[in-house]
Design a protein around this motif. Structure first.
Motif, short mmCIF file in Angstrom:
data_model
loop_
_atom_site.label_atom_id
_atom_site.label_comp_id
_atom_site.label_asym_id
_atom_site.label_seq_id
_atom_site.Cartn_x
_atom_site.Cartn_y
_atom_site.Cartn_z
N LEU A 1 0.91 -1.10 -0.01
CA LEU A 1 0.04 -0.08 -0.27
C LEU A 1 0.94 1.17 0.14
O LEU A 1 0.40 2.23 -0.77
CB LEU A 1 -1.07 -0.03 1.17
N ASP A 2 1.95 1.21 0.79
CA ASP A 2 2.76 2.41 0.84
C ASP A 2 3.77 2.27 -0.03
O ASP A 2 4.72 3.59 -0.08
CB ASP A 2 3.09 2.60 2.26
N GLU A 3 4.23 1.33 -0.59
CA GLU A 3 5.55 1.03 -1.37
C GLU A 3 6.71 1.17 -0.61
O GLU A 3 7.60 2.07 -1.13
CB GLU A 3 5.34 1.76 -2.76
N ASP A 4 6.83 0.96 0.52
CA ASP A 4 7.94 1.16 1.55
C ASP A 4 8.65 -0.06 1.81
O ASP A 4 8.59 -0.75 2.98
CB ASP A 4 7.49 2.04 2.61
N PRO A 5 9.24 -0.64 1.06
CA PRO A 5 9.96 -1.81 1.26
C PRO A 5 11.02 -2.06 2.32
O PRO A 5 11.28 -3.04 2.89
CB PRO A 5 10.83 -2.26 -0.15
N ILE A 6 11.47 -0.97 2.72
CA ILE A 6 12.86 -0.67 3.55
C ILE A 6 12.24 -0.98 5.04
O ILE A 6 12.40 -1.89 5.95
CB ILE A 6 13.55 0.67 3.83
N SER A 7 10.95 -0.24 5.26
CA SER A 7 10.17 -0.56 6.74
C SER A 7 9.52 -1.80 6.60
O SER A 7 9.50 -2.51 7.68
CB SER A 7 9.09 0.62 6.85
N ALA A 8 9.17 -2.28 5.51
CA ALA A 8 8.74 -3.65 5.27
C ALA A 8 9.59 -4.52 5.99
O ALA A 8 9.24 -5.76 6.78
CB ALA A 8 8.06 -4.03 3.98
N ALA B 1 6.82 -8.58 -14.00
CA ALA B 1 6.35 -7.29 -13.88
C ALA B 1 7.21 -6.61 -12.76
O ALA B 1 8.21 -7.23 -12.19
CB ALA B 1 4.81 -7.77 -12.79
N SER B 2 7.25 -5.19 -12.86
CA SER B 2 7.96 -4.46 -11.96
C SER B 2 7.41 -4.43 -10.68
O SER B 2 6.26 -4.86 -10.25
CB SER B 2 8.01 -2.85 -12.53
N ARG B 3 8.25 -3.93 -9.74
CA ARG B 3 7.85 -3.75 -8.47
C ARG B 3 6.41 -2.95 -7.98
O ARG B 3 5.60 -3.37 -7.48
CB ARG B 3 8.86 -3.15 -7.37
N GLU B 4 6.47 -1.94 -9.13
CA GLU B 4 5.30 -1.04 -9.00
C GLU B 4 4.08 -1.86 -9.33
O GLU B 4 3.04 -1.82 -8.86
CB GLU B 4 5.42 0.11 -9.69
N GLU B 5 4.17 -2.52 -10.43
CA GLU B 5 2.95 -3.34 -10.94
C GLU B 5 2.75 -4.49 -10.15
O GLU B 5 1.56 -4.75 -9.85
CB GLU B 5 3.36 -3.96 -12.48
N GLY C 1 -0.99 -6.56 -5.93
CA GLY C 1 -1.15 -6.77 -4.45
C GLY C 1 -2.25 -5.93 -3.86
O GLY C 1 -3.28 -6.53 -3.17
N ARG C 2 -2.44 -4.76 -4.38
CA ARG C 2 -3.36 -3.80 -3.62
C ARG C 2 -4.76 -4.61 -4.04
O ARG C 2 -5.71 -4.49 -3.46
CB ARG C 2 -3.30 -2.57 -4.16
N ARG C 3 -5.04 -4.72 -5.25
CA ARG C 3 -6.39 -5.46 -5.85
C ARG C 3 -6.52 -6.59 -5.03
O ARG C 3 -7.89 -6.87 -4.81
CB ARG C 3 -6.56 -5.32 -7.27
N THR C 4 -5.62 -7.53 -4.96
CA THR C 4 -5.72 -8.94 -4.60
C THR C 4 -6.09 -8.65 -2.81
O THR C 4 -7.03 -9.36 -2.41
CB THR C 4 -4.52 -9.54 -4.74
N LEU C 5 -5.32 -7.68 -2.15
CA LEU C 5 -5.53 -7.70 -0.92
C LEU C 5 -7.08 -6.92 -0.66
O LEU C 5 -7.74 -7.53 0.47
CB LEU C 5 -4.61 -6.61 -0.38
#
Length: 209
Positions: free
Chosen positions: A49-56, A187-191, A196-200
């Motif tokens: 959702l936030d596209e914040d892989p480092i915090s994740a 797919a790119s990370r953004e894709e 993921g957002r749709r699936t979630l």
């Protein structure tokens, strides 16, 4: 001679009626499983959702570290799962150790870094995804049920990295067709995050959230 009081264990300290003794303060009471679930769910939302892989990565790594310690070396849990994964993939011993150190390095860099705040580090998105996938797999091994966040990431990560991580899967062709239908092949990370957002969202609706 006065006898020194024995030190309370962590579990004994957790049983103390701290909240009752401080009614004016708000407390959140959770067990270790619930904390791991919160960490992993938050990591998935941060990534997708936030596209914040480092915090994740930080949250997933903490969950992996603690589940590995509490499981006392149980197979399929924490970094033990990563070792088993590399062995299953046929990665040689020396290369296994190099990859294992590379996986641990970003988390260690963040939590044990020096006082030099200008030092930069390269964070592999694949390693972040592997760490989060491993945390979910570890949780599944230890506790069974998965949250909508966990189910979502667990499924789409397998589809996104099928060719790289599971090329010898006996159901490879069938799973590859599914990955194509989901739009996750190459797919790119953004894709990936968009899928993921749709699936979630669909998973939340199915769970009645």
């Amino acid at each position: 001679m006065t006898r020194r009081k024995s030190k309370l264990s962590l579990d004994e300290r957790a049983a103390l009626p701290v909240a009752q003794d401080n009614p004016g303060l708000e407390y959140l009471r959770l067990n270790r499983q619930e904390v791991r679930e919160t960490e992993i769910n938050s990591a998935v939302r941060l990534f997708l959702l936030d596209e914040d892989p480092i915090s994740a990565h930080l949250l997933a790594s903490a969950a992996n570290e603690i589940m590995g310690a509490l499981s006392k070396g149980q197979a399929g849990v924490g970094l033990n799962d990563v070792r088993a994964f590399m062995k299953e993939a046929g990665v040689k011993g020396d290369l296994q150790e190099e990859l294992f150190a590379s996986l641990q390095h970003p988390y260690n860099f963040l939590k044990h870094s020096s006082a030099d705040f200008s030092v930069e580090n390269d964070f592999s998105v694949d390693y972040v995804v592997m760490g989060l996938y491993t945390a979910i797999h570890s949780y599944k091994t230890l506790f069974g049920n998965l949250s909508p966040e966990m189910k979502t990431f667990y499924g789409i990560a397998q589809a996104w990295r099928l060719r790289q991580w599971w090329p010898d899967d006996p159901e490879f062709e069938t799973k590859l067709q599914v990955a194509h239908r989901m739009g996750l092949v190459d797919a790119s990370r953004e894709e990936f995050c968009e899928v993921g957002r749709r699936t979630l969202e669909a998973a939340y609706n199915a769970a009645g959230y």
